[in-house]
Design an enzyme around this catalytic site. Structure first.
Site, PDB file in Angstrom:
ATOM      1  N   ASP A   1       0.837  -1.205   0.000  1.00  0.00           N
ATOM      2  CA  ASP A   1       0.000   0.000   0.000  1.00  0.00           C
ATOM      3  C   ASP A   1       0.874   1.258   0.000  1.00  0.00           C
ATOM      4  O   ASP A   1       2.081   1.185   0.195  1.00  0.00           O
ATOM      5  CB  ASP A   1      -0.987   0.026   1.180  1.00  0.00           C
TER       6      ASP A   1
ATOM      7  N   ASP B   1       1.143   5.076   1.617  1.00  0.00           N
ATOM      8  CA  ASP B   1       0.666   6.062   2.580  1.00  0.00           C
ATOM      9  C   ASP B   1       1.202   7.432   2.192  1.00  0.00           C
ATOM     10  O   ASP B   1       2.275   7.545   1.604  1.00  0.00           O
ATOM     11  CB  ASP B   1       1.157   5.703   3.996  1.00  0.00           C
TER      12      ASP B   1
ATOM     13  N   ASP C   1       9.351   5.066  13.282  1.00  0.00           N
ATOM     14  CA  ASP C   1      10.109   4.059  14.039  1.00  0.00           C
ATOM     15  C   ASP C   1      11.506   3.805  13.464  1.00  0.00           C
ATOM     16  O   ASP C   1      12.510   4.230  14.043  1.00  0.00           O
ATOM     17  CB  ASP C   1       9.298   2.763  14.231  1.00  0.00           C
TER      18      ASP C   1
END
Ligand code: ATP
Ligand code: MG
Length: 436
Positions: free
Chosen positions: A55, A57, A133
């Site tokens: 996907d 983002d 992260d």
């Protein structure tokens, strides 16, 4: 902190055509309206590593309301983390406003063990990079210039194919312990190493996962085991002592076998069942075949359920009831770790309770069973049990064949497999007729 490396197209190698057309249209609409907008996260990372992203983002300087003004098909979701979902029919793309990194003195709030509770403060693109992260998850692709922006020194990590936590790994794992599971998932899926300073705390911080909502751990466990690299991930989870935080019964079962079979631990039947099941899952994902969490639970809890069912039977309970009691015990322990939505636990129960039916070969039962809505899942599970040496492989062969042959042959197979039963039935029927 604010220096940015701009990686030109000829270096990062991303071809804009590899980016989904709709994601590109969102980026164009937002930049045309005067906002900053980039492709971020897994999409850019996977493209740079040479994988096909699942996907795309988008991160932007526009607030969710501003995104909606530019793209009216937007729905704003979430109370704490407000996100814009730009819809194209049933599909949607997540568009997140730049967020500031968590900061105790700002809008962020931490709980016990330093876990983040709220972090819904909007920020700049640089701040947004720093709250992510791993460094390779913080690349920003600018469609207009074709450049990838690197604020956190991720380029070097990409070259070394390693995961490095942005900032102080100890602090960042404490803020959100799920990052440890993400490290393992990405390491397995993308064949990356974990840089030493980012790796060491994972060995010690497993206990922090006890504070994570079981529903979130369920989602994460599915990403882990249905991500196409389940075997490798399982090995890593065990290596870092994290499997016990997700599936404690499975970890106990594997350890018990390892103690019993100190010489050849991988010859234990539970070990073989788990590995055969995960191999099967990986194969199904590669072939785009459906997979269900119910099967994962059926496998992970099987040893515990069998042992408990045996005990219930020894206490004088009927076989089927014993299985139900054992299943309830297993799920009540499991949901303390990760939640199990009812539809999956019901299906898992059915897979377990149907196992007994594979021993009956008389015609009526066989034909009914073949029509059962859970036959296929129960059959797959039985064949895995056979492959693991827990039950005979004859049963798997028989049930494989009986599905393939025509009705006449099905009946002949049943007659050959359970000849006595058919004769008896005929005799009882004759007797009944005589007495009528
Ligand atoms: P994939 O979608 O392939 O599983 P991903 O990296 O895109 O991997 P998402 O959960 O979609 O993972 O998150 C998108 C991005 O959001 C990540 O790349 C990362 O930059 C950021 N992110 C997600 N979860 C966290 C987290 N727990 N802590 C910090 N940043 C996070
Ligand atoms: Mg993603």
């Amino acid at each position: 902190m604010n220096s940015v490396a701009r990686i030109p197209a000829n270096e990062h190698g991303i071809n804009p055509r590899e980016i989904d057309k709709r994601a590109r249209s969102i980026l164009k609409a937002l930049t045309r309206a005067g906002y900053e907008a980039y492709l971020v996260g897994g999409g850019v990372r996977d493209l740079m590593l040479g994988f096909h992203p699942k996907d795309f983002d988008i991160a932007t300087s526009a607030t969710p309301e501003q995104v909606k003004q530019v793209l009216p098909s937007t729905r704003i979701i979430g109370r704490r983390f407000r996100l814009a979902h730009v819809h194209f029919g049933r599909d949607y793309y997540e568009v997140a406003t730049f967020r500031a990194p968590h900061d105790k003195t700002g809008g962020g709030k931490t709980g016990e063990h330093g876990r983040i509770i709220h972090d819904n403060v909007y920020g700049t693109v640089v701040e947004d990079a720093y709250r992510r992260d791993f460094s390779i998850n913080a690349f920003f692709y600018d469609l207009q210039t074709g450049e990838v922006l690197d604020f956190v020194g991720a380029k070097e990590d990409l070259q070394k194919r390693q995961l490095r936590m942005i900032g102080d790994p100890v602090v960042r794992y404490r803020e959100d312990p799920v990052r440890m599971l993400r490290a393992i998932r990405f390491a397995a899926k993308l064949d990356l190493s974990i840089e030493p300073a980012s790796e060491v705390p994972i060995h010690h911080f497993g206990f922090l996962l006890d504070n994570i909502a079981p529903a979130r751990l369920f989602d994460e466990a599915l990403k882990i085991f249905h991500g196409g690299k389940a075997i490798k991930t399982l090995q890593l989870l065990r290596q870092y002592k994290l499997l016990q935080r997700l599936f404690p019964a499975a970890e106990r079962g594997l350890q018990e076998e390892e103690k019993q079979l100190a010489e050849k631990p991988d010859e234990g039947s539970f070990h073989k069942l788990v590995y055969a099941a995960l191999q099967n899952t990986d194969r199904r994902i590669r072939k785009n075949l459906p997979v269900t969490p119910a099967f994962l639970f059926a496998v992970m809890l099987w040893k515990q359920v069998c042992e408990a069912a045996k005990e219930y039977q020894e206490q004088g309970n009927p076989a089927l009831q014993s299985m139900h009691l054992a299943a309830s015990d297993a799920f009540s322990e499991q949901v303390k770790y990760l939640s199990v939505p009812r539809r999956f636990s019901n299906m898992t129960r059915e897979i377990w309770t149907l196992q007994g039916l594979f021993n009956f070969k008389n015609q009526r039962r066989v034909l009914n069973f073949l029509e059962h809505r859970r036959f296929r899942a129960a059959y797959d599970f039985m064949c895995l049990r056979a492959a693991s040496g827990e039950t005979t492989s004859d049963n798997c062969d028989w049930w494989t064949l009986v599905q393939e042959v025509d009705m006449d042959e099905k009946i002949r197979m049943c007659q050959r497999a359970a000849p006595g039963k058919h004769k008896n039935k005929k005799r009882t029927r004759q007797k009944r007729r005589i007495s009528e």
